[in-house]
Write a protein that holds these residues in place. Structure first.
Motif, PDB file in Angstrom:
ATOM      1  N   MET A   1       0.832  -1.204   0.000  1.00  0.00           N
ATOM      2  CA  MET A   1       0.000   0.000   0.000  1.00  0.00           C
ATOM      3  C   MET A   1       0.869   1.257   0.000  1.00  0.00           C
ATOM      4  N   LEU A   2       1.918   1.258   0.795  1.00  0.00           N
ATOM      5  CA  LEU A   2       2.798   2.430   0.865  1.00  0.00           C
ATOM      6  C   LEU A   2       3.648   2.551  -0.395  1.00  0.00           C
ATOM      7  N   ALA A   3       4.126   1.432  -0.900  1.00  0.00           N
ATOM      8  CA  ALA A   3       4.938   1.469  -2.118  1.00  0.00           C
ATOM      9  C   ALA A   3       4.144   2.020  -3.295  1.00  0.00           C
ATOM     10  N   ASP A   4       2.825   1.795  -3.295  1.00  0.00           N
ATOM     11  CA  ASP A   4       1.980   2.294  -4.386  1.00  0.00           C
ATOM     12  C   ASP A   4       1.984   3.815  -4.477  1.00  0.00           C
ATOM     13  N   TYR A   5       2.327   4.509  -3.382  1.00  0.00           N
ATOM     14  CA  TYR A   5       2.416   5.963  -3.437  1.00  0.00           C
ATOM     15  C   TYR A   5       3.456   6.409  -4.470  1.00  0.00           C
ATOM     16  N   GLY A   6       4.441   5.573  -4.733  1.00  0.00           N
ATOM     17  CA  GLY A   6       5.499   5.952  -5.666  1.00  0.00           C
ATOM     18  C   GLY A   6       4.992   6.199  -7.070  1.00  0.00           C
ATOM     19  N   ASP A   7       3.912   5.533  -7.450  1.00  0.00           N
ATOM     20  CA  ASP A   7       3.393   5.683  -8.812  1.00  0.00           C
ATOM     21  C   ASP A   7       2.504   6.913  -8.958  1.00  0.00           C
ATOM     22  N   SER A   8       2.212   7.581  -7.853  1.00  0.00           N
ATOM     23  CA  SER A   8       1.418   8.817  -7.914  1.00  0.00           C
ATOM     24  C   SER A   8       1.943   9.816  -6.892  1.00  0.00           C
ATOM     25  N   ASP A   9       3.255   9.875  -6.782  1.00  0.00           N
ATOM     26  CA  ASP A   9       3.888  10.668  -5.728  1.00  0.00           C
ATOM     27  C   ASP A   9       3.588  12.161  -5.868  1.00  0.00           C
ATOM     28  N   LEU A  10       3.310  12.785  -4.732  1.00  0.00           N
ATOM     29  CA  LEU A  10       3.026  14.224  -4.694  1.00  0.00           C
ATOM     30  C   LEU A  10       4.052  15.030  -5.480  1.00  0.00           C
ATOM     31  N   LEU A  11       5.325  14.672  -5.338  1.00  0.00           N
ATOM     32  CA  LEU A  11       6.399  15.469  -5.932  1.00  0.00           C
ATOM     33  C   LEU A  11       6.414  15.428  -7.454  1.00  0.00           C
TER      34      LEU A  11
ATOM     35  N   PRO B   1      14.980  18.853  -5.740  1.00  0.00           N
ATOM     36  CA  PRO B   1      16.076  18.312  -4.929  1.00  0.00           C
ATOM     37  C   PRO B   1      15.718  16.993  -4.240  1.00  0.00           C
ATOM     38  N   ALA B   2      14.465  16.826  -3.840  1.00  0.00           N
ATOM     39  CA  ALA B   2      14.053  15.571  -3.213  1.00  0.00           C
ATOM     40  C   ALA B   2      14.075  14.423  -4.217  1.00  0.00           C
ATOM     41  N   LEU B   3      13.611  14.694  -5.438  1.00  0.00           N
ATOM     42  CA  LEU B   3      13.664  13.659  -6.472  1.00  0.00           C
ATOM     43  C   LEU B   3      15.106  13.332  -6.843  1.00  0.00           C
ATOM     44  N   ASP B   4      15.955  14.353  -6.892  1.00  0.00           N
ATOM     45  CA  ASP B   4      17.376  14.122  -7.180  1.00  0.00           C
ATOM     46  C   ASP B   4      18.019  13.290  -6.072  1.00  0.00           C
TER      47      ASP B   4
ATOM     48  N   ARG C   1      14.813   6.961  -9.768  1.00  0.00           N
ATOM     49  CA  ARG C   1      14.495   8.242 -10.393  1.00  0.00           C
ATOM     50  C   ARG C   1      13.031   8.267 -10.806  1.00  0.00           C
ATOM     51  N   LEU C   2      12.241   9.136 -10.160  1.00  0.00           N
ATOM     52  CA  LEU C   2      10.856   9.346 -10.571  1.00  0.00           C
ATOM     53  C   LEU C   2      10.774  10.585 -11.449  1.00  0.00           C
ATOM     54  N   LEU C   3       9.806  10.602 -12.354  1.00  0.00           N
ATOM     55  CA  LEU C   3       9.667  11.671 -13.335  1.00  0.00           C
ATOM     56  C   LEU C   3       8.539  12.612 -12.937  1.00  0.00           C
ATOM     57  N   SER C   4       8.720  13.890 -13.229  1.00  0.00           N
ATOM     58  CA  SER C   4       7.673  14.871 -12.930  1.00  0.00           C
ATOM     59  C   SER C   4       6.936  15.247 -14.203  1.00  0.00           C
ATOM     60  N   VAL C   5       5.694  15.723 -14.033  1.00  0.00           N
ATOM     61  CA  VAL C   5       4.859  16.096 -15.163  1.00  0.00           C
ATOM     62  C   VAL C   5       3.969  17.256 -14.747  1.00  0.00           C
ATOM     63  N   ALA C   6       3.643  18.120 -15.699  1.00  0.00           N
ATOM     64  CA  ALA C   6       2.719  19.221 -15.420  1.00  0.00           C
ATOM     65  C   ALA C   6       1.291  18.711 -15.538  1.00  0.00           C
ATOM     66  N   GLY C   7       0.471  19.030 -14.549  1.00  0.00           N
ATOM     67  CA  GLY C   7      -0.914  18.604 -14.568  1.00  0.00           C
ATOM     68  C   GLY C   7      -1.188  17.467 -13.602  1.00  0.00           C
ATOM     69  N   VAL C   8      -2.410  16.937 -13.641  1.00  0.00           N
ATOM     70  CA  VAL C   8      -2.815  15.910 -12.690  1.00  0.00           C
ATOM     71  C   VAL C   8      -3.073  14.554 -13.349  1.00  0.00           C
ATOM     72  N   LEU C   9      -2.935  14.461 -14.668  1.00  0.00           N
ATOM     73  CA  LEU C   9      -3.125  13.180 -15.338  1.00  0.00           C
ATOM     74  C   LEU C   9      -1.997  12.233 -14.957  1.00  0.00           C
TER      75      LEU C   9
ATOM     76  N   ILE D   1       8.581   9.409  -1.546  1.00  0.00           N
ATOM     77  CA  ILE D   1       9.939   9.955  -1.547  1.00  0.00           C
ATOM     78  C   ILE D   1      10.196  10.779  -0.284  1.00  0.00           C
ATOM     79  N   LEU D   2       9.246  11.611   0.121  1.00  0.00           N
ATOM     80  CA  LEU D   2       9.445  12.399   1.331  1.00  0.00           C
ATOM     81  C   LEU D   2       9.436  11.512   2.571  1.00  0.00           C
ATOM     82  N   GLY D   3       8.684  10.416   2.527  1.00  0.00           N
ATOM     83  CA  GLY D   3       8.733   9.467   3.633  1.00  0.00           C
ATOM     84  C   GLY D   3      10.128   8.895   3.788  1.00  0.00           C
ATOM     85  N   PHE D   4      10.727   8.469   2.689  1.00  0.00           N
ATOM     86  CA  PHE D   4      12.100   7.968   2.733  1.00  0.00           C
ATOM     87  C   PHE D   4      13.080   9.080   3.119  1.00  0.00           C
ATOM     88  N   ALA D   5      12.835  10.283   2.612  1.00  0.00           N
ATOM     89  CA  ALA D   5      13.734  11.405   2.918  1.00  0.00           C
ATOM     90  C   ALA D   5      13.761  11.683   4.414  1.00  0.00           C
TER      91      ALA D   5
END
Length: 235
Positions: A89-99, A119-122, A131-139, A177-181
């Motif tokens: 359940m917690l690992a699933d946050y990685g596929d829709s991470d806030l960052l 910097p947190a993603l780096d 390495r997680l990727l960022s995107v503009a928008g909520v899709l 990511i912030l949980g691990f950070a």
């Protein structure tokens, strides 16, 4: 509806060594969890915190002011029996991470997200090898399978007590990511909490302060800081 509450029946609390770690005794009687399991704690430091909470109770026992006891109970009664399910359940946050989900506008908000979230993603890419990727928008943006697999393996490797704390670090911040950070001391827990609230703080600047929302945020912050402390005392 009954207003019965358990009353204090002991004179003093004490930390004692036991098989597998440490436990707390109340006038020689060992504390048990709500599910009647033995309260075996991994470190003396954690046991000291639990004992102090019991010692601080006055006429009636108030679980609301016993966060270390509650977290330990959760680790033993819940996480221990559902470790894999909680980890997934917690690992699933990685596929829709806030960052990873950025504002399309305005530019000032975009700038803040870049300055505080990149910097947190780096850090995760370098320290966690993910390495997680960022995107503009909520899709939804599918993340690299290798990165998600690595993060999932790291979550599953946590102990029951670490997982109980990690659950709150992730769910309260909305970010794996912030949980691990926080767990890895990337920055202070206070700063990481602030980073997780970037969007909310922006909204406050635009629309003003709301007392009720502020009270809720402060309660969550207290829980987040406690989770970090509990995580640290688990090892």
């Amino acid at each position: 509806m009954s207003d019965w509450k358990p009353k204090r029946f002991w004179t003093e609390s004490a930390v004692v060594e036991t098989e597998g770690g440490f436990t707390v005794e109340l006038d020689g009687r060992r504390v048990k969890t709500p599910a009647k399991a033995a309260l075996v704690l991994p470190t003396r430091a954690m046991a000291d915190e639990v004992a102090a909470e019991w010692d601080a109770q006055e006429k009636v026992i108030d679980p609301a002011v016993m966060p270390f006891t509650r977290s330990a109970n959760a680790a033993i009664d819940k996480v221990h029996h559902q470790h894999a399910e909680v980890a997934d359940m917690l690992a699933d946050y990685g596929d829709s991470d806030l960052l990873c989900y950025r504002a399309a506008h305005p530019q000032e908000l975009q700038k803040r997200q870049t300055e505080q979230w990149d910097p947190a993603l780096d850090w995760a890419a370098e320290t966690l090898s993910a390495r997680l990727l960022s995107v503009a928008g909520v899709l939804h943006q599918p993340q690299p399978t290798a990165a998600l697999t690595t993060l999932r393996q790291r979550v599953h490797a946590l102990s029951d007590f670490q997982m109980a704390a990690f659950h709150d670090l992730v769910s309260l911040s909305g970010s794996l990511i912030l949980g691990f950070a926080a767990a890895h001391n990337w920055r202070s827990a206070e700063e990481i909490w602030g980073i997780s609230r970037l969007d909310e703080l922006w909204q406050i600047e635009q629309w003003g302060h709301d007392d009720e929302a502020h009270a809720v945020a402060e309660t969550k912050k207290t829980a987040f800081l406690h989770a970090k402390r509990f995580f640290d005392l688990s090892v």
